[in-house]
Motif scaffolding. Sequence first.
Motif, PDB file in Angstrom:
ATOM      1  N   GLY A 270      19.319  42.495  41.641  1.00  0.00           N
ATOM      2  CA  GLY A 270      18.897  41.111  41.482  1.00  0.00           C
ATOM      3  C   GLY A 270      19.748  40.155  42.290  1.00  0.00           C
ATOM      4  N   ASN A 271      19.680  38.890  41.933  1.00  0.00           N
ATOM      5  CA  ASN A 271      20.437  37.857  42.625  1.00  0.00           C
ATOM      6  C   ASN A 271      21.933  37.988  42.327  1.00  0.00           C
ATOM      7  OD1 ASN A 271      17.890  36.614  43.370  1.00  0.00           O
ATOM      8  ND2 ASN A 271      17.821  35.807  41.288  1.00  0.00           N
ATOM      9  N   VAL A 272      22.748  37.448  43.229  1.00  0.00           N
ATOM     10  CA  VAL A 272      24.201  37.428  43.035  1.00  0.00           C
ATOM     11  C   VAL A 272      24.696  36.015  43.317  1.00  0.00           C
ATOM     12  CG1 VAL A 272      26.425  38.394  43.713  1.00  0.00           C
ATOM     13  CG2 VAL A 272      24.378  39.839  43.770  1.00  0.00           C
ATOM     14  N   PHE A 273      25.545  35.501  42.425  1.00  0.00           N
ATOM     15  CA  PHE A 273      26.136  34.172  42.590  1.00  0.00           C
ATOM     16  C   PHE A 273      27.637  34.361  42.730  1.00  0.00           C
ATOM     17  CE2 PHE A 273      26.921  29.717  40.792  1.00  0.00           C
ATOM     18  CZ  PHE A 273      26.501  29.082  41.954  1.00  0.00           C
ATOM     19  N   ILE A 274      28.164  34.061  43.912  1.00  0.00           N
ATOM     20  CA  ILE A 274      29.576  34.286  44.224  1.00  0.00           C
ATOM     21  C   ILE A 274      30.312  32.957  44.230  1.00  0.00           C
ATOM     22  CG2 ILE A 274      31.195  35.190  45.922  1.00  0.00           C
ATOM     23  CD1 ILE A 274      28.916  36.835  47.068  1.00  0.00           C
ATOM     24  N   VAL A 275      31.398  32.891  43.484  1.00  0.00           N
ATOM     25  CA  VAL A 275      32.215  31.670  43.448  1.00  0.00           C
ATOM     26  C   VAL A 275      33.541  31.958  44.153  1.00  0.00           C
ATOM     27  CG1 VAL A 275      33.385  29.985  41.977  1.00  0.00           C
ATOM     28  CG2 VAL A 275      31.150  30.920  41.294  1.00  0.00           C
ATOM     29  N   PRO A 276      33.826  31.244  45.250  1.00  0.00           N
ATOM     30  CA  PRO A 276      35.068  31.504  46.004  1.00  0.00           C
ATOM     31  C   PRO A 276      36.260  30.845  45.355  1.00  0.00           C
ATOM     32  CG  PRO A 276      33.876  29.710  47.032  1.00  0.00           C
ATOM     33  CD  PRO A 276      33.020  30.185  45.886  1.00  0.00           C
ATOM     34  N   PRO A 277      37.458  31.206  45.796  1.00  0.00           N
ATOM     35  CA  PRO A 277      38.660  30.528  45.282  1.00  0.00           C
ATOM     36  C   PRO A 277      38.662  29.063  45.698  1.00  0.00           C
ATOM     37  CG  PRO A 277      39.224  32.560  46.438  1.00  0.00           C
ATOM     38  CD  PRO A 277      37.795  32.270  46.742  1.00  0.00           C
ATOM     39  N   ASN A 278      39.496  28.281  45.013  1.00  0.00           N
ATOM     40  CA  ASN A 278      39.681  26.889  45.441  1.00  0.00           C
ATOM     41  C   ASN A 278      40.166  26.830  46.866  1.00  0.00           C
ATOM     42  OD1 ASN A 278      38.974  25.280  43.141  1.00  0.00           O
ATOM     43  ND2 ASN A 278      40.832  26.004  42.122  1.00  0.00           N
TER      44      ASN A 278
END
Length: 281
Positions: A270-278
């Motif tokens: 399915g979909n993937v939501f990636i959150v990067p570091p600050n």
Amino acid sequence: MKAVYATDLSAASEAAIETETCLDCLGRIGVEELHLVTVVPDNVHAGTPGIDHEKRRRRALRRYQQSIEDAGFDVETYVVRGTPHRRINGIAEMIDADMSIVGSRGKSPLENRLIGSTTRNLARTSVVPLLVNRIERDTDEPELVEKHLFERMLYATDFSGNADRAFEAFSYLRHATQEATLVHVQTPGSPGPDGDGDPEQRLAELADRLEEWEMDVTIDIREGSPADEILAAETAHEPTTTLVGSRGQSRLRRLLLGSVSESIVANAAGNVFIVPPNRIV
């Protein structure tokens, strides 16, 4: 919220951009502006006889723009030339975007190990949260694999600072999320999570926060290879989107994506939501 939507103007991209349910999900989490970007690669020559690539792309974007404006969004369009992931990231920074979106044809026939180069490079270098929107493969009329983008979320955490940052995305995703599965993978021989409490206790604390937002929450603690177990959890729980943090270990983060995040982007159904570091200023 502002979102950059990258498109190569293929039938797959059209399916993603013009899917009413997908647009509704973006509206639910607070997206009000969509910035449509298509990049003419440097190796496509402007002087190809009989073909004006940029004019054709502007015409296609105008059609998308009308559909999205009819759904209630403010829309800006960009036809630019250069290296796709660099130009997309540049526009995201220029407009101070809250997220970027890119379509992906999903699992590769080559043992599910390859994803499109633009998607892969965006996953490695994006400085804003990136939604990899999974689209059907091997069909002339592709559709989104999961149209309700954020309805059922799988959140994978190793209790790192960046995983905590990814969890904070629920502050806006909650408006479109009904169910959440919280997954932690224990690696044999590795130390436990930083801070007080065992993994079950810490996941329970996170679950309490989500339940305050009236989500149905499931906790799943596994043992083994993190990437393999997160993908197995996706198979078991069938989320619409998997939420992970991409953890930067050094200044080389722009070149090297953590192997767990990269494997999930390449192999998730399915979909993937990636959150990067600050960002480091």
